[in-house]
Design a protein around this motif. Sequence first.
Motif, PDB file in Angstrom:
ATOM      1  N   PRO A   1      14.192   3.248  -1.228  1.00 27.10           N
ATOM      2  CA  PRO A   1      13.959   4.955  -1.222  1.00 27.10           C
ATOM      3  C   PRO A   1      14.569   5.409  -2.622  1.00 27.10           C
ATOM      4  N   SER A   2      14.160   6.352  -2.992  1.00 24.79           N
ATOM      5  CA  SER A   2      14.718   6.853  -4.285  1.00 24.79           C
ATOM      6  C   SER A   2      13.642   8.413  -4.322  1.00 24.79           C
ATOM      7  N   ASP A   3      14.397   9.315  -5.051  1.00 19.20           N
ATOM      8  CA  ASP A   3      13.907  10.492  -5.170  1.00 19.20           C
ATOM      9  C   ASP A   3      13.030  10.740  -6.704  1.00 19.20           C
ATOM     10  N   VAL A   4      13.011   9.376  -7.462  1.00 24.50           N
ATOM     11  CA  VAL A   4      12.667   9.308  -8.554  1.00 24.50           C
ATOM     12  C   VAL A   4      11.707   8.283  -8.868  1.00 24.50           C
ATOM     13  N   ASN A   5      12.015   7.144  -8.179  1.00 22.99           N
ATOM     14  CA  ASN A   5      11.413   5.837  -8.422  1.00 22.99           C
ATOM     15  C   ASN A   5       9.911   6.078  -7.599  1.00 22.99           C
ATOM     16  N   THR A   6       8.908   5.587  -8.225  1.00 22.88           N
ATOM     17  CA  THR A   6       7.371   5.446  -7.583  1.00 22.88           C
ATOM     18  C   THR A   6       7.024   4.132  -7.250  1.00 22.88           C
ATOM     19  N   TYR A   7       6.182   3.939  -6.183  1.00 21.23           N
ATOM     20  CA  TYR A   7       5.313   2.743  -5.877  1.00 21.23           C
ATOM     21  C   TYR A   7       4.119   2.881  -5.869  1.00 21.23           C
ATOM     22  N   THR A   8       3.204   2.160  -5.862  1.00 27.96           N
ATOM     23  CA  THR A   8       1.862   2.029  -5.431  1.00 27.96           C
ATOM     24  C   THR A   8       1.591   1.713  -4.124  1.00 27.96           C
ATOM     25  N   LEU A   9       0.351   2.307  -3.470  1.00 33.31           N
ATOM     26  CA  LEU A   9      -0.309   1.810  -2.234  1.00 33.31           C
ATOM     27  C   LEU A   9      -0.367   0.220  -2.259  1.00 33.31           C
ATOM     28  N   ALA A  10      -0.714  -0.329  -3.251  1.00 33.10           N
ATOM     29  CA  ALA A  10      -0.874  -1.637  -3.270  1.00 33.10           C
ATOM     30  C   ALA A  10       0.308  -2.694  -3.025  1.00 33.10           C
ATOM     31  N   GLN A  11       1.661  -2.152  -3.811  1.00 32.72           N
ATOM     32  CA  GLN A  11       2.736  -2.483  -3.481  1.00 32.72           C
ATOM     33  C   GLN A  11       3.540  -2.535  -2.162  1.00 32.72           C
ATOM     34  N   LEU A  12       3.231  -1.351  -1.444  1.00 30.55           N
ATOM     35  CA  LEU A  12       3.654  -1.028  -0.145  1.00 30.55           C
ATOM     36  C   LEU A  12       2.840  -2.071   0.785  1.00 30.55           C
ATOM     37  N   VAL A  13       1.652  -2.158   0.623  1.00 29.73           N
ATOM     38  CA  VAL A  13       0.652  -3.078   1.666  1.00 29.73           C
ATOM     39  C   VAL A  13       1.101  -4.379   1.667  1.00 29.73           C
ATOM     40  N   ALA A  14       1.107  -4.862   0.395  1.00 36.64           N
ATOM     41  CA  ALA A  14       1.480  -6.216  -0.145  1.00 36.64           C
ATOM     42  C   ALA A  14       2.927  -6.566   0.559  1.00 36.64           C
ATOM     43  N   ALA A  15       3.897  -5.590   0.492  1.00 36.63           N
ATOM     44  CA  ALA A  15       5.334  -5.872   0.874  1.00 36.63           C
ATOM     45  C   ALA A  15       5.098  -6.163   2.395  1.00 36.63           C
ATOM     46  N   HIS A  16       4.305  -5.165   3.196  1.00 37.13           N
ATOM     47  CA  HIS A  16       4.168  -5.468   4.684  1.00 37.13           C
ATOM     48  C   HIS A  16       3.549  -6.910   4.873  1.00 37.13           C
ATOM     49  N   LYS A  17       2.533  -7.065   4.185  1.00 35.72           N
ATOM     50  CA  LYS A  17       1.670  -8.540   4.547  1.00 35.72           C
ATOM     51  C   LYS A  17       2.730  -9.564   4.258  1.00 35.72           C
ATOM     52  N   ALA A  18       3.778  -9.632   3.158  1.00 36.73           N
ATOM     53  CA  ALA A  18       4.551 -10.681   3.051  1.00 36.73           C
ATOM     54  C   ALA A  18       5.439 -10.908   4.021  1.00 36.73           C
ATOM     55  N   ALA A  19       6.055  -9.606   4.722  1.00 31.14           N
ATOM     56  CA  ALA A  19       7.118  -9.729   5.716  1.00 31.14           C
ATOM     57  C   ALA A  19       6.347 -10.036   6.987  1.00 31.14           C
ATOM     58  N   PHE A  20       5.181  -9.604   7.297  1.00 32.67           N
ATOM     59  CA  PHE A  20       4.574  -9.532   8.843  1.00 32.67           C
ATOM     60  C   PHE A  20       3.208 -10.450   8.855  1.00 32.67           C
ATOM     61  N   GLY A  21       2.887 -11.135   7.763  1.00 31.24           N
ATOM     62  CA  GLY A  21       1.741 -11.853   7.872  1.00 31.24           C
ATOM     63  C   GLY A  21       0.397 -11.018   8.055  1.00 31.24           C
ATOM     64  N   ALA A  22       0.446  -9.755   7.574  1.00 30.34           N
ATOM     65  CA  ALA A  22      -0.669  -8.824   7.769  1.00 30.34           C
ATOM     66  C   ALA A  22      -0.577  -7.544   7.377  1.00 30.34           C
ATOM     67  N   PRO A  23      -1.591  -7.014   6.515  1.00 33.29           N
ATOM     68  CA  PRO A  23      -1.302  -5.907   5.794  1.00 33.29           C
ATOM     69  C   PRO A  23      -1.175  -4.614   6.621  1.00 33.29           C
ATOM     70  N   GLY A  24      -0.282  -3.777   6.336  1.00 30.26           N
ATOM     71  CA  GLY A  24      -0.176  -2.431   7.143  1.00 30.26           C
ATOM     72  C   GLY A  24      -0.880  -1.290   6.419  1.00 30.26           C
ATOM     73  N   ALA A  25      -0.677  -0.128   7.104  1.00 27.00           N
ATOM     74  CA  ALA A  25      -1.487   1.108   6.685  1.00 27.00           C
ATOM     75  C   ALA A  25      -0.408   1.953   6.293  1.00 27.00           C
ATOM     76  N   MET A  26      -0.359   2.673   5.059  1.00 28.98           N
ATOM     77  CA  MET A  26       0.491   3.661   4.548  1.00 28.98           C
ATOM     78  C   MET A  26       0.093   5.114   4.911  1.00 28.98           C
ATOM     79  N   GLN A  27       0.800   6.008   5.452  1.00 30.30           N
ATOM     80  CA  GLN A  27       0.637   7.332   5.499  1.00 30.30           C
ATOM     81  C   GLN A  27       1.521   8.181   4.627  1.00 30.30           C
ATOM     82  N   CYS A  28       1.032   9.156   4.123  1.00 29.46           N
ATOM     83  CA  CYS A  28       1.639  10.030   2.815  1.00 29.46           C
ATOM     84  C   CYS A  28       1.525  11.494   3.487  1.00 29.46           C
TER      85      CYS A  28
END
Length: 285
Positions: free
Chosen positions: A195-222
Amino acid sequence: MSCPSYAVGCQLNPVTNAKYDACCVSDSVFVFAQNYSIGLTYRTASPAWTKNSVAAAIGPKFTMHGLWADHCDGSYETTKWTNQALGLANGTNYDLFGCDASRAFQNAQQVIAADCNNAYLNTWIDTFWRAGDGDNNWLVAHEWSKHGTCTGSFGNACYPGQGPFAGFFDFLKVSLAVYQQLDIMAAFNKAGIFPSDVNTYTLAQLVAAHKAAFGAPGAMQCQGNTGKGVGPQYLSEVWTYLQEVPNKRYVPFDANTIGPKVVYNSCNDSIPIIIPVTPSPLNKF
């Protein structure tokens, strides 16, 4: 009830070619939704989804939203408004229910407190199942009434002789177990996402992190101008898609295998995503 160890929700029994009993595995795809309350303070319309004071008290972590049973094609029961069905007077702050008005109620934490064996559940609700407006009781009652009553394996028939609230208590305990199973922040941190007020990430990065941890892609809501194609946008929820297996266990899976419209991301894949640590200064709610 026969419940073979190989049973999986939304799949036919390979031996009998029939659906499993609902008390074995629900005929549902599940979504487990977790709130990021600081992100929920950012919204272009007013008011925001959550109070700044609540978000600040929770801090930069994920809390529970709910365990939702969808149909096996990703569709779901629509909301039913229940003034007459529940005998409530007009103007009452009534709850929503999903599939069984007889098991819907608003006083979740009162029901919990009255049961000596389950009263402890209120402590973890007030820690991990936090409502954006501060009314944890309403949120939990809403989640049970709208979603829990639509889940076959929490039906009264699955708890013979155990009282009218056995399914409700089990719904709470199972939801907590799934929450403990799916540590979203740990998954992000392992992928170098913080978490950061200035750093940014892509949707692909967040989905990939979910898949790496849990074996399946998640869905992100903004929250933010996601539909307008302009930034910034702020992460507000993470959804994990699950299949039910015996003993009310839930296994992450790739719901894209069901169909192209089952997995829903509201985050715009062309806009950088912020996972903020400070509630929105524009939010007065």
